[in-house]
Design a protein around this motif. Structure first.
Motif, PDB file in Angstrom:
ATOM      1  N   LEU A   1       0.832  -1.199   0.000  1.00  0.00           N
ATOM      2  CA  LEU A   1       0.000   0.000   0.000  1.00  0.00           C
ATOM      3  C   LEU A   1       0.869   1.252   0.000  1.00  0.00           C
ATOM      4  CD1 LEU A   1      -2.809  -0.850   2.600  1.00  0.00           C
ATOM      5  CD2 LEU A   1      -2.732  -1.349   0.161  1.00  0.00           C
TER       6      LEU A   1
ATOM      7  N   GLY B   1       1.600   5.348   0.576  1.00  0.00           N
ATOM      8  CA  GLY B   1       1.301   6.205   1.714  1.00  0.00           C
ATOM      9  C   GLY B   1      -0.125   6.735   1.664  1.00  0.00           C
TER      10      GLY B   1
ATOM     11  N   GLU C   1      -2.677   5.390   0.135  1.00  0.00           N
ATOM     12  CA  GLU C   1      -3.613   4.295   0.382  1.00  0.00           C
ATOM     13  C   GLU C   1      -3.686   3.981   1.874  1.00  0.00           C
ATOM     14  OE1 GLU C   1      -3.638   1.513  -3.574  1.00  0.00           O
ATOM     15  OE2 GLU C   1      -1.828   1.456  -2.339  1.00  0.00           O
ATOM     16  N   ARG C   2      -2.545   4.022   2.511  1.00  0.00           N
ATOM     17  CA  ARG C   2      -2.535   3.752   3.954  1.00  0.00           C
ATOM     18  C   ARG C   2      -3.394   4.768   4.693  1.00  0.00           C
ATOM     19  NH1 ARG C   2       3.716   1.914   5.376  1.00  0.00           N
ATOM     20  NH2 ARG C   2       3.893   0.502   3.591  1.00  0.00           N
ATOM     21  N   GLY C   3      -3.277   6.007   4.262  1.00  0.00           N
ATOM     22  CA  GLY C   3      -4.088   7.044   4.904  1.00  0.00           C
ATOM     23  C   GLY C   3      -5.568   6.769   4.732  1.00  0.00           C
ATOM     24  N   VAL C   4      -5.938   6.413   3.521  1.00  0.00           N
ATOM     25  CA  VAL C   4      -7.354   6.137   3.240  1.00  0.00           C
ATOM     26  C   VAL C   4      -7.841   4.943   4.054  1.00  0.00           C
ATOM     27  CG1 VAL C   4      -8.963   5.353   1.463  1.00  0.00           C
ATOM     28  CG2 VAL C   4      -7.264   7.120   0.922  1.00  0.00           C
ATOM     29  N   LEU C   5      -7.038   3.901   4.051  1.00  0.00           N
ATOM     30  CA  LEU C   5      -7.426   2.691   4.781  1.00  0.00           C
ATOM     31  C   LEU C   5      -7.591   2.990   6.274  1.00  0.00           C
ATOM     32  CD1 LEU C   5      -7.930  -0.340   5.023  1.00  0.00           C
ATOM     33  CD2 LEU C   5      -5.446  -0.687   5.079  1.00  0.00           C
ATOM     34  N   GLY C   6      -6.589   3.664   6.835  1.00  0.00           N
ATOM     35  CA  GLY C   6      -6.661   3.990   8.260  1.00  0.00           C
ATOM     36  C   GLY C   6      -7.903   4.801   8.583  1.00  0.00           C
TER      37      GLY C   6
ATOM     38  N   MET D   1     -10.733   4.956   6.982  1.00  0.00           N
ATOM     39  CA  MET D   1     -11.977   4.178   6.893  1.00  0.00           C
ATOM     40  C   MET D   1     -12.129   3.240   8.084  1.00  0.00           C
ATOM     41  SD  MET D   1     -12.789   3.401   2.888  1.00  0.00           S
ATOM     42  CE  MET D   1     -11.234   2.764   2.321  1.00  0.00           C
ATOM     43  N   LEU D   2     -11.050   2.635   8.491  1.00  0.00           N
ATOM     44  CA  LEU D   2     -11.122   1.721   9.637  1.00  0.00           C
ATOM     45  C   LEU D   2     -11.535   2.464  10.900  1.00  0.00           C
ATOM     46  CD1 LEU D   2      -7.991  -0.545   9.019  1.00  0.00           C
ATOM     47  CD2 LEU D   2     -10.402  -1.113   8.655  1.00  0.00           C
ATOM     48  N   ILE D   3     -10.997   3.669  11.050  1.00  0.00           N
ATOM     49  CA  ILE D   3     -11.360   4.475  12.214  1.00  0.00           C
ATOM     50  C   ILE D   3     -12.856   4.776  12.207  1.00  0.00           C
ATOM     51  CG2 ILE D   3     -11.027   6.702  13.369  1.00  0.00           C
ATOM     52  CD1 ILE D   3      -8.569   5.097  13.559  1.00  0.00           C
ATOM     53  N   ARG D   4     -13.376   5.046  11.026  1.00  0.00           N
ATOM     54  CA  ARG D   4     -14.804   5.323  10.951  1.00  0.00           C
ATOM     55  C   ARG D   4     -15.620   4.106  11.376  1.00  0.00           C
ATOM     56  NH1 ARG D   4     -16.913   7.460   5.423  1.00  0.00           N
ATOM     57  NH2 ARG D   4     -14.757   7.352   4.667  1.00  0.00           N
TER      58      ARG D   4
END
Lengths: 188, 188
Positions: free
Chosen positions: B154, B156, B158-163, B165-168
């Motif tokens: 992933l 950087g 993509e990592r931001g996006v993934l993180g 979404m997971l937080i949400r």
DNA sequence: TCTGAAGACTTCAAAGCTAAAGTTAGGGTC
DNA sequence: GACCCTAACTTTAGCTTTGAAGTCTTCAGA
């Protein structure tokens, strides 16, 4: 609700906030990449919470999370919903011994049957009963409602992106368990 | 590696492919949203695999996954790395009884100390030892290497996006455990 | 000061899991 | 056909966790 005997069940988790956790880790461990930590910690927490939630839901059906896992695995095998104890154990990540006991219980509850395979009497066949299938369906309904509610903040596009990224991560771990030294291998 | 007594450890999971799984579920349960199922199943699998991997890594340090969880929780409490058994139990999602036993073991291994609080002798204080802290650090190094390797596909962004979404998703479950009826509440 | 009640563990019995040893059926080999 | 080996469970012993009961402080009120 008053007739439900208020099962003690899994206690609520009480963890510090994720931001707080990451801040402490960064202070204690300089090499930490906060972005990586955020993803990994969120994944872990999300799963713990979801498992607690699933457990509470299926307990309303009179089954445990462990039993639900077995029901799911048998349904996944496809009609006629049969698998041997050894295969079940492998798919569930249990030892064969644990599987024997779990099948005992579930057979006693009428969720599955256990019979010797007459064409090869070393083998045992565990088969889902109608009651087991009914419970699976009821649990599945509750679970999919819960999951839809969980994801309601994500748009269809976002769901696609999330799913795709998770699949990529999964590929990395599935085809590459760490060896005894603990490093990922076979990754290319 | 030959001196390592080849601990039997957790068996490898052997699940059918995710695509196959979703196809079967769709056949067996028409209402299923495959996109939702993909996300949820991938989350579950990812976590199971990661826990197996963590367990193997920390066992090289002579500690169990369970013990590592306790070490992490104590470090998260911040210096001087102290918590009571009850608080530990709440954060780890264990019963107080289990916590008592786990602390016994870890105190015996020198990872933590257990003392009565002299200012309030009902309370007990569990404190990380230097050895415990050292083990935590070593485990943390292995874990963060593993996590970095896991996420290497992933970018950087993509990592931001993934993180994010997971937080949400996490917010949705953390502030809203399902009640006895199994539905999410308090969501707005 | 005495008493009762609540709080924070700990102890105990029972359930479920793992590792290792034990059974039993199948399949080769001579 | 007799023998041995392997495969697929099952059994046994020991841990870990849970739920419930028990113990020991502390605190509030009489």
């Amino acid at each position: 609700m008053s007739d439900t005997p208020e099962k003690p069940g899994t206690p609520d988790l009480q963890e510090p906030s994720l931001d707080e956790q990451i801040a402490v880790y960064q202070r204690e461990f300089r090499d930490l990449d906060p972005q990586v930590e955020q993803i990994v910690s969120a994944l872990g927490r999300l799963n713990r919470r979801m498992n607690v939630a699933y457990g509470r839901q299926v307990s309303d059906l009179g089954i445990s999370n462990a039993e639900w896992e077995v029901l799911k695995t048998l349904v996944l095998a496809g009609a006629p919903y049969r698998l041997g104890p050894g295969e079940l154990a492998k798919r569930l990540g249990l030892t064969p011994a644990a599987m024997t006991h779990r099948i005992d219980r579930m057979a006693g509850e009428g969720l599955v049957t256990r019979d010797r395979d007459e064409s090869n009497r070393v083998r045992v066949i565990v088969e889902l009963t109608d009651e087991g299938r009914t419970k699976w369906l009821a649990a599945m309904r509750m679970a999919s409602d819960f999951e839809e509610e969980l994801l309601q903040d994500l748009s269809g596009d976002e769901r696609g992106v999330l799913g795709e990224m998770l699949i990529r991560l999964l590929r990395r771990v599935e085809h590459a368990q760490p060896d005894a030294g603990g490093r990922l291998t076979d990754l290319d």
